[in-house]
Design a protein around this motif. Structure first.
Motif, short mmCIF file in Angstrom:
data_model
loop_
_atom_site.label_atom_id
_atom_site.label_comp_id
_atom_site.label_asym_id
_atom_site.label_seq_id
_atom_site.Cartn_x
_atom_site.Cartn_y
_atom_site.Cartn_z
N GLY A 329 30.75 -95.20 -26.06
CA GLY A 329 31.27 -94.11 -26.88
C GLY A 329 32.51 -93.49 -26.26
N THR A 330 32.47 -92.18 -26.05
CA THR A 330 33.63 -91.47 -25.50
C THR A 330 33.53 -91.32 -23.97
N GLU A 331 32.76 -92.18 -23.36
CA GLU A 331 32.50 -92.06 -21.91
C GLU A 331 33.79 -91.98 -21.09
N TYR A 332 34.76 -92.81 -21.43
CA TYR A 332 36.00 -92.82 -20.64
C TYR A 332 36.76 -91.50 -20.75
N LEU A 333 36.98 -91.04 -21.97
CA LEU A 333 37.74 -89.79 -22.13
C LEU A 333 36.95 -88.60 -21.59
N ASP A 334 35.63 -88.64 -21.71
CA ASP A 334 34.80 -87.59 -21.13
C ASP A 334 34.97 -87.56 -19.61
N TRP A 335 34.98 -88.76 -19.01
CA TRP A 335 35.16 -88.84 -17.56
C TRP A 335 36.52 -88.26 -17.16
N LEU A 336 37.57 -88.64 -17.90
CA LEU A 336 38.91 -88.16 -17.55
C LEU A 336 38.97 -86.64 -17.58
N ASP A 337 38.41 -86.05 -18.61
CA ASP A 337 38.38 -84.60 -18.74
C ASP A 337 37.60 -83.98 -17.58
#
Ligand SMILES: [Fe+2]
Length: 466
Positions: A329-337
């Motif tokens: 899902g949005t794991e990558y963008l969540d991690w970046l944030d």
């Protein structure tokens, strides 16, 4: 008589390396224990062997003659059935008293009875403020492998350009500049912002053969003098995504399926993804690390967000060469944030430096990442992809954008202005020279300079002080 001849032959073969399985393609990157607040004090080591050893390891110590500590490799992988074997080990966070910042750490890679030469790197110490001088990080994207004299284009060209491939180019100038910086101890680490060696262009140099793996092995040995001594971060670029040569496409089962979805990139290097909570174990798609007062984030501009160029398939867009899916899902963008939020809250962090392959020139990159950048104070964003240099005009409190893609790949030619057609940034400095950058990190400032790879002259210089 027969026995004498056999022994002589064996000795001769051993002398030229034909019978040996000597570790090669050696690469190091910061990667100590998660439990230590400074992962810099450990080091991941990757190396390759031509055949599979029954045991492989790294030994290290404070002198070349006393490599007293030995650690086994934690993984051995062969991702292509005819390819080399890739080994990973992690030298754990070092004893800070025995290895103060700047002191040499000697190490050697082993595969059964074969060993590399003793190598060394400089300890980073155990604290983010351990260094008594600025830390210098060489930054560039879109490097290449040798030059057009040694690796000429075999695909017939019309004029100087044929489908983006250029007849005359050189990655050697940047290699020479980096070797000089190594000798002068002018850089503590390197960061290649994707399109690391243009290995997927290998077919253009030998159209009738399968040369992807041979060229990747050759590239890794070509850079080994640097990467075995200087911690080297790599970010994923579109040229890392797959092999899409005629042999890989027409012989999918034999070649293509083993070389899709960043497999070579993720196996051959070992970035601190696990230590930074980034992309899953065994991949280098997104991660972060610290260098002194700077928090460094390696972004993924290729996959794992809506609209990414390789969201579902690799760079060539071939339906059966799939790509992406390194997070859920949005794991990558969540991690970046979350990673930027944690860095912002960390009093030891004075600077946030982000890098990725693609610049804020295509709409989906800017649309996706600008809102996250705007939430935090990202001081500088470095990218490549375009094969020339651009740097935005500094605006107080806003991110300085740098495109440093002129290291010398086999697609390097006139600036690709079409890439920036929709870009809203105000570029204040541009250059089409072979070039490589150096970011000097101190408590007081981030000091950036772009250097002409051929003559060492400074093309651009900028200090970020708040
Ligand atoms: Fe690219």
């Amino acid at each position: 008589m027969t026995r004498v001849v056999s022994c002589a032959l064996a000795l001769a073969l051993a002398h030229v390396g034909l019978s040996a399985n000597v570790p090669e393609q050696i690469h190091i990157m910061y990667g100590g224990d998660v439990s230590n607040d400074n992962m810099l004090s450990g080091m991941s080591v990757t190396f390759s062997t031509k055949s599979k050893p029954s045991a492989s390891s790294i030994s290290y110590g404070a002198s070349a003659s006393d490599l007293a500590t030995s650690i086994p490799t934690r993984s051995t992988t062969q991702y292509h059935p005819d390819g080399t074997y890739h080994h990973e080990a992690v030298i754990p966070s070092l004893d800070c008293a025995a290895y103060p910042a700047g002191s040499p750490v000697f190490y050697q890679a082993h595969a059964d009875s074969d060993s590399s030469a003793p190598l060394s790197f400089a300890s980073s110490g155990c604290s983010r403020d351990a260094a008594d001088k600025p830390l210098n990080l060489a930054i560039f994207g879109d490097w290449g492998y040798m030059d057009s004299d040694r690796r000429p284009m075999k695909i017939p060209a019309t004029g100087d350009e044929f489908k983006g491939l250029f007849k005359e180019w050189s990655a050697q100038h940047t290699m020479d500049r980096l070797q000089t910086w190594k000798q002068e101890k002018a850089m503590d680490a390197m960061w290649i912002l994707g399109d690391v060696g243009y290995i997927d262009d290998s077919y253009a140099h030998a159209p009738l053969s399968f040369t992807y793996e041979k060229d990747f092995d050759g590239f890794m040995n070509w850079i080994q003098n640097l990467t075995s001594a200087i911690p080297t971060a790599v970010s994923p670029g579109n040229h890392e995504s797959e092999c899409h040569s005629p042999s890989c496409v027409t012989q999918y089962l034999k070649h293509g399926r083993h070389l899709s979805n960043f497999t070579a990139f993720n196996t051959r290097f070992n970035m601190p993804s696990a230590q930074s909570g980034g992309s899953r174990e065994g991949t280098n798609m997104w991660y972060s690390f610290n260098m002194g007062p700077a928090h460094i984030v390696s972004m993924n501009t290729e996959t794992d967000f809506s609209g990414a160029e390789e969201e579902t398939t690799g760079d060539a867009g071939i339906p059966y060469l799939k790509a992406g899916g390194f997070g859920v899902g949005t794991e990558y963008l969540d991690w970046l944030d979350a990673d930027l939020a944690a860095a912002t809250a960390d009093p030891a962090t004075k600077w946030i430096v982000v890098g990725g392959h693609r610049p804020f020139a295509s709409a989906h990159i800017e649309e996706t990442f600008k809102p996250i950048f705007d939430k935090y104070r990202v001081h500088m964003y470095f990218a490549g992809h375009a094969h020339s240099y651009k740097r935005s005009a500094p605006v107080a409190g806003e991110t300085v954008h740098v495109v440093a893609g002129g290291a010398g790949c086999d697609e390097m030619g006139p600036p690709q202005e079409e890439l920036f057609a929709q870009c809203t940034l105000d570029w204040s400095v541009e250059s089409d020279k072979y070039s490589v950058g150096l970011l000097s990190i101190s408590d007081e400032k981030l000091s950036w300079k772009l250097v002409n790879s051929e003559d060492g002259s400074v093309i651009d210089q900028l200090d970020v002080t708040e």
